[in-house]
Design a protein around this motif. Structure first.
Motif: not given
Length: 115
Positions: A11-17, A22-24, A48-52, A77-86
């Motif tokens: 996951f971290f290889d895709h910028g997700l910790e 955190t997404i980089y 998508v991984i974090s949503l799943l 657009d992807a960030i704006r469609n996240v239902p949670n606080f960003v």
């Protein structure tokens, strides 16, 4: 399926910790930190991984010197469609399309010496 340390490294290889949720954006394989198709794909995959995984809060960290507008708007657009606080934080640069991506967050922070 259970998540183990090897999965976390993938996951971290895709910028997700996962530990800090955190997404980089703009860190990693591209030395110029430009927004291109690889950066956009990594950010959207991480999202998508974090949503799943039902992560509740999201933090994005940006160091972005601009780049391709089409791919940058896909990230926006992807960030704006996240239902949670960003929350989006800038460390380093945030130029051109990076500034648009910054505007996608519910809360925006810029470090003292960022530009």
């Amino acid at each position: 399926a259970r998540i183990n340390k090897d999965n976390l490294d993938l996951f971290f290889d895709h910028g997700l910790e996962l530990a800090s949720r955190t997404i980089y954006i703009g860190y990693g394989a591209n030395p110029d930190y430009d927004t291109d198709e690889k950066v956009a794909a990594d950010v959207i995959k991480s999202l998508v991984i974090s949503l799943l995984l039902d992560l509740i809060t999201y933090q994005y960290i940006i160091n972005n010197q601009g780049g391709d507008a089409i791919h940058g708007l896909a990230i926006y657009d992807a960030i704006r469609n996240v239902p949670n606080f960003v929350c989006i934080t800038v460390y380093g640069h945030c130029y051109s399309i990076g500034a648009w991506i910054l505007q996608a967050g519910d809360k925006r922070r810029i470090s003292k010496h960022s530009s």
